[in-house]
Design an enzyme around this catalytic site. Structure first.
Site, mmCIF file in Angstrom:
data_model
loop_
_atom_site.group_PDB
_atom_site.id
_atom_site.type_symbol
_atom_site.label_atom_id
_atom_site.label_comp_id
_atom_site.label_asym_id
_atom_site.label_seq_id
_atom_site.Cartn_x
_atom_site.Cartn_y
_atom_site.Cartn_z
ATOM 1 N N ASP A 1 0.832 -1.207 0.000
ATOM 2 C CA ASP A 1 0.000 0.000 0.000
ATOM 3 C C ASP A 1 0.871 1.263 0.000
ATOM 4 O O ASP A 1 0.658 2.185 0.802
ATOM 5 C CB ASP A 1 -0.933 0.021 1.217
ATOM 6 C CG ASP A 1 -1.629 -1.303 1.457
ATOM 7 O OD1 ASP A 1 -1.994 -1.958 0.469
ATOM 8 O OD2 ASP A 1 -1.795 -1.684 2.632
ATOM 9 N N GLU B 1 -11.330 -0.777 -3.360
ATOM 10 C CA GLU B 1 -10.608 -0.168 -2.248
ATOM 11 C C GLU B 1 -9.369 0.546 -2.784
ATOM 12 O O GLU B 1 -9.104 0.572 -3.986
ATOM 13 C CB GLU B 1 -10.200 -1.231 -1.222
ATOM 14 C CG GLU B 1 -9.203 -2.251 -1.764
ATOM 15 C CD GLU B 1 -8.811 -3.309 -0.748
ATOM 16 O OE1 GLU B 1 -9.529 -3.470 0.261
ATOM 17 O OE2 GLU B 1 -7.787 -3.995 -0.977
#
Length: 487
Positions: free
Chosen positions: A57, A234
């Site tokens: 991420d 997401e």
């Protein structure tokens, strides 16, 4: 001098020269192998793969006061980290500051995920998601602010505050951006009574901590590539270019099925109107078996050192098969590569590139709006490149040894440029001196412009790779036809 072919056979299976562990030719004398310009020298954007090991991420800020700042999820999911470096590639070796650790119990004592670092009105804000100690998956969104000039300064950070949304449910991956004088938050959440794990929402903000009004749901996982393993949208990231607002997002389970999608809105439209947003029918970045990159996703965008070139930062694994829950496999590495743009102003992602050095595209000096590309393994020049990676190559030390280079395909890294009679192809390594000579070139300053390059055949002095009305041929030097710009 030529490199022993028995060692070069290690290149098969998609390994590059360096990955195969081959000794590079010694750079001695005026005829030694000359490394091509780095990506930074060509267009300011690195190709760093991996950029940072075991950091998922990934988020890289724009350069601020001469520094890029990096944050990401750590495999232990227990802390928030920040790195800094004057270049994007420098983040890989930069020291890491731990600016916050989860408490031993209670609220925010569970999984700590997906931090993002934003500079808003002269102050740093760190957005992240956290679970609770007694339920690590009771994920909610939080943000904390710093009074320090450097976000690595632990003493500047205040306690986290939760971002409140209309539903007290699984929520994560907050990102924020400013548009036309308004600040917005985009995030992922599980909305009650919708049969998905997470959807994407947008809302206006009254402060870096607070949203206002009713959020707009702008994406729900419905397409086949969004519902593999889990029904997930997401990890949103925002980039504004060419009169549009683009939002990338990630979909499906966090294994090799993980991929990136794209939403687009007209920059003049109401971003809170779901009808403003359109979703690409297909993913824009997916697992690539040829380059050995699996599950690319959860990206961010930054701008290269030249201040102009867009850079895509994302994570992916180097292997497909995972033992156990992929969420706990630590080897999602942060990676960086240049983001390109279609002529119509939409982003062009290409493929998640494999390990190796700088990536270049070659344009003939007599047709600078075209690119060398391969199609069914034949090399030609074309103004309409359907697949970006078909036109991407790497210079590597030449098979013929000192003073030569070879050109490796990016999306078929087991294949190299090879002279085939009077034309050129990309072909895998083959035994014999014939291949060594035919797949090696002398890279010299461009015959028409010293800032470009020309490619002389390694076994035929005075013979060059030429452009001839869309074809790549070999023959006598021609200033314009034998010169190629790198981009």
């Amino acid at each position: 001098m030529s490199t022993p072919l028995s060692r070069r056979t290690l290149l098969r299976g998609g390994l590059g020269v360096a990955a195969a562990g081959l000794a590079l030719p010694a750079a001695t004398g005026t005829d030694a192998w000359a490394a091509p310009p780095t990506d930074g020298e060509i267009y300011g954007a690195p190709t760093a793969n991996p950029l940072v090991w075991q950091r998922a991420d990934p988020f890289v800020t724009p350069r601020t006061r001469g520094q890029y700042y990096f944050t990401a999820s750590v495999p232990e999911y227990d802390r928030l980290i920040v790195r800094a470096a004057p270049t994007i590639e420098g983040l890989g070796d930069a020291a890491e500051a731990v600016v916050w650790r989860r408490p031993a119990g209670g609220r925010m004592g569970g999984h700590i995920w997906a931090p993002e670092l934003h500079r808003i009105d002269g102050r740093w804000y760190l957005y992240f998601a956290a679970g609770d100690a007694d339920d690590v998956f009771r994920i909610r969104m939080y943000v904390m602010a710093s009074t320090a000039a450097d976000p690595r300064d632990v003493s500047g950070w205040a306690a986290p505050r939760q971002i409140i949304t209309p539903w007290d449910s699984f929520s994560l991956d907050a990102t924020t951006f400013e548009h036309r004088g308004e600040r917005y938050l985009v995030w992922a959440q599980s909305e009650p009574e919708i049969s998905s794990n997470s959807n994407l929402y947008i809302a206006r903000m009254t402060s870096p901590f607070t949203i206002t009004g009713n959020p707009a749901r702008i994406a729900t996982p419905t397409k086949s590539w969004e519902v593999q393993g889990f029904r997930v949208n997401e990890g949103a990231a925002v980039i504004k270019r060419n009169g549009r607002v683009f939002v990338t997002f990630s979909a499906s389970a966090t294994d090799a099925r993980y991929c990136m999608g794209l939403l687009t809105a007209d920059a003049r439209a109401d971003l809170l109107d779901p009808a403003t947003w359109s979703k690409n029918p297909d993913p824009v970045l997916t697992t690539d078996e040829q380059t050995g990159q699996y599950g690319p996703g959860h990206n961010s965008f930054t701008v290269a050192e030249d201040g102009e070139t867009d850079v895509l930062v994302y994570h992916a694994r180097d292997y497909r098969d995972i033992v156990g829950d992929p969420l706990y496999d630590p080897n999602r590495h942060a990676r960086a590569q240049r983001l390109y743009w279609h002529p119509d102003g939409t982003p062009l992602f290409g493929v998640p590139v494999g390990r190796g050095g700088p990536i270049v595209r070659l344009s003939p000096a007599d047709a600078p709006s075209t690119f060398v590309r391969h199609h069914t393994y034949a090399l030609r020049v074309d103004p309409r490149v359907r697949e970006l990676a078909d036109s991407q190559f790497r210079f590597v030390p030449g098979f013929a040894g000192e003073g030569t280079v070879s050109l490796q395909s990016v999306n078929f890294p087991d294949r190299y440029w090879r002279v085939d009679g009077t034309s050129l192809r990309i072909e895998p390594v083959q035994e014999g001196d014939g291949f060594v000579a035919q797949a090696s070139f002398r890279r010299v300053p461009g015959l028409a412009n010293s800032n470009a390059v020309s490619l002389e055949l390694s076994d035929r002095r005075g013979s060059y790779v030429n452009h001839d009305r869309g074809a790549l041929t070999v023959g006598r030097a021609s200033r314009a036809k034998s010169t190629f710009w790198l981009s």
